[in-house]
Design an enzyme around this catalytic site. Structure first.
Site, PDB file in Angstrom:
ATOM      1  N   TYR A  47      -3.241 -10.220  27.313  1.00 43.06           N
ATOM      2  CA  TYR A  47      -2.163 -11.006  27.936  1.00 43.06           C
ATOM      3  C   TYR A  47      -1.202 -11.590  26.899  1.00 43.06           C
ATOM      4  O   TYR A  47       0.005 -11.364  26.954  1.00 43.06           O
ATOM      5  CB  TYR A  47      -2.755 -12.118  28.812  1.00 43.06           C
ATOM      6  CG  TYR A  47      -1.732 -12.783  29.706  1.00 43.06           C
ATOM      7  CD1 TYR A  47      -1.350 -12.203  30.917  1.00 43.06           C
ATOM      8  CD2 TYR A  47      -1.146 -13.987  29.348  1.00 43.06           C
ATOM      9  CE1 TYR A  47      -0.401 -12.807  31.743  1.00 43.06           C
ATOM     10  CE2 TYR A  47      -0.194 -14.595  30.165  1.00 43.06           C
ATOM     11  CZ  TYR A  47       0.168 -14.002  31.362  1.00 43.06           C
ATOM     12  OH  TYR A  47       1.109 -14.605  32.171  1.00 43.06           O
ATOM     13  N   SER A  62       5.598 -15.669  28.648  1.00 41.40           N
ATOM     14  CA  SER A  62       4.682 -16.797  28.904  1.00 41.40           C
ATOM     15  C   SER A  62       4.555 -17.626  27.628  1.00 41.40           C
ATOM     16  O   SER A  62       4.789 -17.100  26.524  1.00 41.40           O
ATOM     17  CB  SER A  62       3.301 -16.241  29.281  1.00 41.40           C
ATOM     18  OG  SER A  62       2.316 -17.250  29.235  1.00 41.40           O
TER      19      SER A  62
HETATM   20  N1  LIG Z   1       1.720 -18.511  37.257  1.00 39.44           N
HETATM   21  C1  LIG Z   1       1.599 -18.804  35.973  1.00 39.44           C
HETATM   22  O1  LIG Z   1       0.901 -19.773  35.600  1.00 39.44           O
HETATM   23  C2  LIG Z   1       2.364 -17.987  34.942  1.00 39.44           C
HETATM   24  C3  LIG Z   1       2.512 -18.527  33.650  1.00 39.44           C
HETATM   25  C4  LIG Z   1       3.216 -17.800  32.694  1.00 39.44           C
HETATM   26  C5  LIG Z   1       3.755 -16.567  33.010  1.00 39.44           C
HETATM   27  N2  LIG Z   1       3.575 -16.050  34.267  1.00 39.44           N
HETATM   28  C6  LIG Z   1       4.158 -14.722  34.532  1.00 39.44           C
HETATM   29  O2  LIG Z   1       5.022 -14.819  35.649  1.00 39.44           O
HETATM   30  C7  LIG Z   1       5.139 -13.537  36.278  1.00 39.44           C
HETATM   31  C8  LIG Z   1       5.028 -13.711  37.773  1.00 39.44           C
HETATM   32  O3  LIG Z   1       3.753 -14.224  38.106  1.00 39.44           O
HETATM   33  P1  LIG Z   1       3.523 -15.315  39.248  1.00 39.44           P
HETATM   34  O4  LIG Z   1       2.914 -16.487  38.616  1.00 39.44           O
HETATM   35  O5  LIG Z   1       4.732 -15.494  40.066  1.00 39.44           O
HETATM   36  O6  LIG Z   1       2.359 -14.583  40.056  1.00 39.44           O
HETATM   37  P2  LIG Z   1       2.268 -14.058  41.577  1.00 39.44           P
HETATM   38  O7  LIG Z   1       2.663 -15.139  42.533  1.00 39.44           O
HETATM   39  O8  LIG Z   1       0.910 -13.471  41.706  1.00 39.44           O
HETATM   40  O9  LIG Z   1       3.380 -12.907  41.628  1.00 39.44           O
HETATM   41  C9  LIG Z   1       3.189 -11.669  41.002  1.00 39.44           C
HETATM   42  C10 LIG Z   1       4.203 -10.690  41.542  1.00 39.44           C
HETATM   43  O10 LIG Z   1       4.012  -9.430  40.867  1.00 39.44           O
HETATM   44  C11 LIG Z   1       3.907  -8.410  41.845  1.00 39.44           C
HETATM   45  N3  LIG Z   1       3.029  -7.332  41.381  1.00 39.44           N
HETATM   46  C12 LIG Z   1       1.732  -7.444  40.986  1.00 39.44           C
HETATM   47  N4  LIG Z   1       1.227  -6.236  40.712  1.00 39.44           N
HETATM   48  C13 LIG Z   1       2.230  -5.331  40.952  1.00 39.44           C
HETATM   49  C14 LIG Z   1       2.321  -3.925  40.864  1.00 39.44           C
HETATM   50  N5  LIG Z   1       1.266  -3.164  40.514  1.00 39.44           N
HETATM   51  N6  LIG Z   1       3.510  -3.340  41.165  1.00 39.44           N
HETATM   52  C15 LIG Z   1       4.575  -4.071  41.547  1.00 39.44           C
HETATM   53  N7  LIG Z   1       4.551  -5.417  41.656  1.00 39.44           N
HETATM   54  C16 LIG Z   1       3.383  -6.035  41.359  1.00 39.44           C
HETATM   55  C17 LIG Z   1       3.335  -9.100  43.085  1.00 39.44           C
HETATM   56  O11 LIG Z   1       3.728  -8.413  44.258  1.00 39.44           O
HETATM   57  P3  LIG Z   1       2.819  -7.450  45.177  1.00 39.44           P
HETATM   58  O12 LIG Z   1       1.420  -7.964  45.139  1.00 39.44           O
HETATM   59  O13 LIG Z   1       3.470  -7.566  46.526  1.00 39.44           O
HETATM   60  O14 LIG Z   1       2.991  -6.098  44.558  1.00 39.44           O
HETATM   61  C18 LIG Z   1       4.043 -10.442  43.029  1.00 39.44           C
HETATM   62  O15 LIG Z   1       5.306 -10.368  43.637  1.00 39.44           O
HETATM   63  C19 LIG Z   1       4.038 -12.661  35.637  1.00 39.44           C
HETATM   64  O16 LIG Z   1       4.634 -11.783  34.715  1.00 39.44           O
HETATM   65  C20 LIG Z   1       3.139 -13.667  34.936  1.00 39.44           C
HETATM   66  O17 LIG Z   1       2.491 -13.100  33.808  1.00 39.44           O
HETATM   67  C21 LIG Z   1       2.898 -16.733  35.236  1.00 39.44           C
END
Ligand SMILES: NC(=O)c1ccc[n+]([C@@H]2O[C@H](COP(=O)([O-])OP(=O)(O)OC[C@H]3O[C@@H](n4cnc5c(N)ncnc54)[C@H](OP(=O)(O)O)[C@@H]3O)[C@@H](O)[C@H]2O)c1
Length: 276
Positions: A154, A140
């Site tokens: 984080y 991130s």
């Molecule tokens: N969105 C942002 O603004 C942003 C910015 C920078 C970085 N990121 C990073 O991007 C990555 C993906 O996030 P996203 O934004 O795509 O969020 P998201 O839409 O909430 O997706 C998160 C994913 O992680 C899975 N997950 C959560 N807890 C889990 C667990 N205990 N075991 C296995 N899988 C799990 C969820 O699947 P299930 O619930 O089906 O398990 C889902 O597929 C993360 O590492 C986040 O830190 C996001």
């Protein structure tokens, strides 16, 4: 099997789903993992139909230390090697450090750091033997900025992922293995719905927001080109560049000034945790 296989964690929504689609569109078979099987099955059907590739659905909880082993065992049973590992699963933990339980924090570390490290440790020897590998760790912009009040671990974890990816980048070179830390800023996904900060982050200006597809495409191209760090979007390239050149105390002052505006609403909703 002639097609290469990409294993994508957190493939049931957001950036992981977009990354799975990106790999499939580029002719890779994909192994989709997360906890919600219905979402994974729907994506699997869609990708097989649209791109004529093979998919594997593996449900696992990566906050459980058994999770990484279960995923690799399932792929071994299917006689598939992992050619690309996309470590992406994650969530955010609002509130200050003492407003959360240790169980929440240790699950966070297990999912967001330990599971990433273990999956790399399990697949990298095979990549070395075959002389080919791609490792994309979703970090991130928070990992390139100072720590913040709230979401305490984080930026620390994301920063560690960036350093980890840099080390893998060096260690993989002689084996044809590329390693990249993908560092998105605010991205449309379920992330802020899951951690309950959607109304707060909706106050961010629209040019701060990236689409999951934009992030996935940038990440895919960066790891193909073996760039150690990828920051999608011009605004975030500028912002992270600035953070690298500012003296630390100024970067921290800027962080504090911005976060107090957005975290105020969040902090009042937090209560003392029940230890779990
Ligand atoms: N969105 C942002 O603004 C942003 C910015 C920078 C970085 N990121 C990073 O991007 C990555 C993906 O996030 P996203 O934004 O795509 O969020 P998201 O839409 O909430 O997706 C998160 C994913 O992680 C899975 N997950 C959560 N807890 C889990 C667990 N205990 N075991 C296995 N899988 C799990 C969820 O699947 P299930 O619930 O089906 O398990 C889902 O597929 C993360 O590492 C986040 O830190 C996001």
């Amino acid at each position: 099997m002639s097609r290469r296989l990409a294993l994508v964690t957190g493939a049931s929504s957001g950036i992981g789903k977009a990354l799975a689609r990106e790999y499939a569109a580029n002719g890779w078979d994909v192994a989709l993992t997360a906890r919600r099987e219905d979402k994974l099955r729907a994506l699997s059907e869609e990708l097989e139909k649209q791109f004529g590739i093979e998919t594997y659905v593996i449900t696992a909880d990566l906050a459980d230390s058994a999770g990484p082993g279960q995923i690799i065992d399932a792929l071994r049973a299917a006689e598939r090697d992992v050619d690309a590992l996309i470590n992406n699963a994650g969530f955010g933990l609002p509130g200050t450090y003492t407003q959360t339980t240790w169980k929440q924090q240790s699950d966070f570390i297990q999912l967001m750091f330990a599971s990433y490290c273990e999956l790399v440790h399990r697949v990298m020897p095979g990549m070395q033997e075959r002389g080919f590998g791609r490792i994309l760790n979703v970090a991130s912009v928070a990992g390139l900025s100072p720590g913040s009040r709230g979401h305490t671990l984080y930026s620390a974890v994301k920063s560690a992922l960036i350093k980890f990816s840099q080390s893998l980048h060096f260690e993989g070179k002689e084996f044809g293995i590329h390693a990249t830390a993908l560092c998105p800023g605010f991205t449309y996904s379920e992330f802020h719905d899951v951690n309950g900060t959607r109304s707060m982050v909706s106050q961010m200006p629209s040019f701060w927001w990236l689409s999951a597809e934009q992030v996935a495409e940038a990440g895919y191209n960066a790891v193909q080109r073996n760039e150690p760090i990828c920051v999608p979007g011009l605004w975030y390239k500028f912002m992270t560049g600035l953070m690298q050149v500012l003296p630390t105390h100024m970067a921290m002052w800027l962080m504090d000034r911005n976060q107090s505006k957005f975290r105020a609403a969040e902090d009042t909703t937090q209560s003392t945790p029940q230890e779990g």
